[in-house]
Each structure stands twice: as structure tokens, then as C-alpha cells.
Design a protein around this motif. Structure first.
Motif: not given
Length: 396
Positions: A42-52
Motif C-alpha cells: 500500500e503506497v503512502v505518497p510523500i512529496y517534498i516541495n521546493k520549499d522543503g
């Protein structure tokens, strides 16, 4: 007969990051999410944006959310460095009055962040502190593989074929560039390639054919990094790439590829915009897979690729990029410990479609984690009782 329910492991796919390769990382992350075995994970998506900022939400599961800039349900999160803590916590600022402190829990991490803070060992350090299985190279392999200077130093120490090179710090260039230019010209002959030591995707790389272009190339490179490497150019080369997979000495090699349509250097656009081939030996695509090379050259490249991977203590999969000169002499250009798209296109022809490749990489991560936890991490030396205040050691 009692029905047995299979509990899926939760895999955090982490992508984005504060890097010039941010968009490339998003694409790789989306590809992993799309192709992961949904019957096992099961995927848990984690996105780090350009501001960190670290974010999660259902909209991260689809690439169109990025294309349409429709990321509306995201929550800012935190991962704890505490040993054994696999919880995903809501950031205090996004918690709200009745919000849950613990949003989710993860079992494995699949990092797909290219470049700075993702491919260089920094984020791997967090996973080591958490004591959680994670895909890809460890702290050491990632940092050495990212730094082109240290990487070439290690390859040189292991008698692997590399071009001649030298390097300098940005601070020294700003204070005394004349000495640096003199040193470069004494050690190397033009033409040269000037590169930031810690970037990928051909960003900040220039070719210098004389002193004037060397100065311009160096001024470009120092915008991206504090360490700059200068390499002797291989003229009229063919680029041949080969991936490896495994850990320790249990390593296999992929098919070799030859990128097409370049004369001196593949640009960012060549690699990620124009190159959309998924394999197949076709000169009409941006790459030829398998590469049209002689059998002895292929064997040599595969052997060196394995040796390069072992020399930095690589894990998971890495792509090693080679240069062939006009006399078919082989040089290692660099190793990519987190190749774009996980180099799936090199593995399909070896019996590893994308889903199977992801499964294999996760299995390797789990094996490495289990082996790591067999190590002893405490030693009772009774040191406190043997040392007096002030640092003097008592006699036994």
C-alpha cells in the motif's frame, strides 16, 4: 476453514525535494507509484516541495495533479528520527483543533529524490536513525556516488578506468582563479569538461576548448556547487550505460544502452524531455537497447560496472555511465545511485518488468535491514565507574 487475510506492507514513496532535479524526481516517484505491486504493498505518497516541506495526500497518487497544479488535499507532515518510530506525524501547524497527531504508519521507504538532499546520503541518514528498511544505496554509497570528486578518487584507488581530472573549491576560484587556471592547464590538455561536483542531469556542465571558455564554464559551475571538477574530454565518444542490481557481491547486470543524438554532452532536455523510448533496438528512438557493441566490450563494461558498484558499497540498483573512445577504450564517466525512472528500461529485456523490478528492490532493502539489525550496537565498558570527574582514569 478460516479465511486468511494478507496484510499489505505500507511503502512510503518519497519524491520532489529541494533540488534542481525536482521535476525529474516527481516523474520517477509517479512511475514507482503507478507500477508498484498493489497486491503486496500500500503506497503512502510523500512529496517534498521546493520549499522543503514534507506533504502527503491522495492527490499525490496521480501525475495529473502536478500537471494541472491541483494539489489541494495535502497535509504537512513530520517523520521522527527516533529509533523504531515509523509513524507519520501531522506537522503542528497543520494539526488543527481536532486533527489526528499520527496520520499513518509506514514499513518501508522507497526514496526517489534525485540530486541534493535525496541522492547524496542526507535523507538516507534519517532512515538509518529511524531504523526502517529503505530502497537504494546507504549513506556512504549515496554520498560518494553523488560527489564526482570522491567517486573518481575511489574508482582510481580501485584501478578502474577514468579520465584524468583535477578539482577546486569555489572560494579559491573567487580569491585566486589565475592560480587555478594555471594548475588546470599544467595538469590537463584542452578540451575539458567543467562540472559541479554534486549535481546530475547535465545541469551546470560545460565544455571548455580554451582558456576563455574554461573561465566561462567555471563561472557557470560555481553557481551550482562549492566544489568543481575539471576532466579531460574524450573526443568523439560513444556513451554506453549499464545498470547493476543487488548488494555485497550478489550483483547482476542489465542490458547496455547507447543514448542517441548527442555529440559532446547530453542536455537535461535530451535525457528527460526527448528521451521517451521504453526499450527495443531501434535507431529511430533516443536510445538503442541493447547497445550495438562487440561482445568483448559488453563483457568488459559489465565487469567494470559491478566493480564500480562494489567499490562504493552500492545497494539496490545503480546505473553506471561509460564512455568509449575512438579506439574502443572504456572509461567510467559516473555512477548514478538513484537513476531516473529507476532505469527500468534497462531491466525489462533482462526479465524484470517494472513491477518485478520494484519488488526486487524492496526485497533487497528488507534483506539489508535484517542483516544490519544483526549487528551489535551496545558494549558495556563500565566506563563511567572507571573515570573520575575531570577525566582521570582510575587504576584497576
Amino acid at each position: 476453514m478460516k479465511e486468511v487475510f494478507y496484510v499489505k506492507k505500507k511503502v512510503a514513496v518519497i519524491f520532489g525535494g529541494r533540488s534542481v532535479e525536482h521535476e525529474v524526481s516527481v516523474i520517477t516517484g509517479m512511475q514507482v507509484i503507478e507500477n508498484i505491486d498493489k497486491t503486496k504493498y500500500e503506497v503512502v505518497p510523500i512529496y517534498i516541495n521546493k520549499d522543503g516541506k514534507w506533504l502527503t495526500g491522495n492527490s499525490l497518487m496521480e501525475f495529473k495533479s502536478f500537471k494541472e497544479n491541483n494539489l489541494k488535499d495535502l497535509k504537512e507532515i513530520i517523520l521522527s528520527p527516533n529509533h523504531g518510530d515509523k509513524n507519520i506525524y501531522a506537522h503542528p501547524e497543520s494539526l488543527g483543533l481536532f486533527g489526528k497527531k499520527i496520520i499513518d504508519k509506514i514499513d518501508i521507504v522507497f526514496p526517489t529524490i534525485h540530486g541534493t538532499n535525496g541522492e547524496d546520503g542526507t535523507i538516507q541518514g534519517l532512515f538509518e536513525l529511524m531504523n526502517i528498511p529503505y530502497v537504494g544505496g546507504g549513506v556512504l554509497a549515496s554520498s560518494v556516488g553523488m560527489d564526482k570528486i570522491l567517486m573518481k578518487d575511489v574508482f582510481k584507488a580501485n584501478n578502474l578506468p577514468i579520465v584524468d581530472y583535477t578539482w577546486f573549491y569555489r572560494s579559491r576560484w573567487e580569491n585566486n582563479k589565475d592560480d587555478i587556471i594555471k594548475n588546470i592547464e599544467e595538469k590537463l590538455e584542452y578540451p575539458l569538461f567543467v562540472k559541479p561536483a554534486n549535481l546530475g542531469s547535465s545541469i551546470g556542465i560545460s565544455k571548455a576548448k580554451d582558456r576563455e571558455s574554461l573561465i566561462k564554464a567555471s563561472e557557470v559551475a560555481i553557481e551550482y556547487d562549492r566544489k568543481i571538477i575539471v576532466e579531460k574530454s574524450v573526443e568523439n565518444p560513444r556513451e554506453i550505460n549499464c545498470a547493476v542490481m543487488g548488494y555485497d557481491e550478489e550483483i547482476i547486470t542489465s542490458l547496455c544502452e547507447e543514448p542517441l543524438g548527442w555529440e559532446e554532452i547530453l542536455t537535461f532536455e535530451d535525457k528527460y524531455v526527448k528521451s521517451n523510448a521504453k526499450g527495443g533496438k531501434s535507431s529511430g528512438e533516443r536510445r538503442i537497447i541493447p547497445a550495438d557493441i562487440e561482445e568483448n566490450i559488453r563483457i568488459q563494461i559489465e565487469t567494470i560496472a559491478k566493480e564500480a558498484f562494489i567499490s562504493i558499497d552500492g545497494r539496490g540498483t545503480s546505473r553506471i555511465d561509460f564512455l568509449l573512445d575512438e579506439n574502443n577504450k572504456v572509461y567510467i564517466n559516473e555512477i548514478n545511485t538513484l537513476p531516473g525512472s529507476v532505469a527500468f528500461y534497462l531491466w525489462e529485456g533482462k526479465g524484470y518488468p517494472f513491477k518485478k523490478l520494484i519488488n526486487e528492490l524492496i526485497d533487497i532493502a528488507i534483506k539489508i535491514h535484517e542483516e544490519k539489525n544483526e549487528n551489535m550496537y551496545s558494549y558495556d565498558a563500565n566506563l563511567f565507574n572507571r573515570i573520575q570527574y575531570g577525566g582521570k582514569v582510575r587504576a584497576k
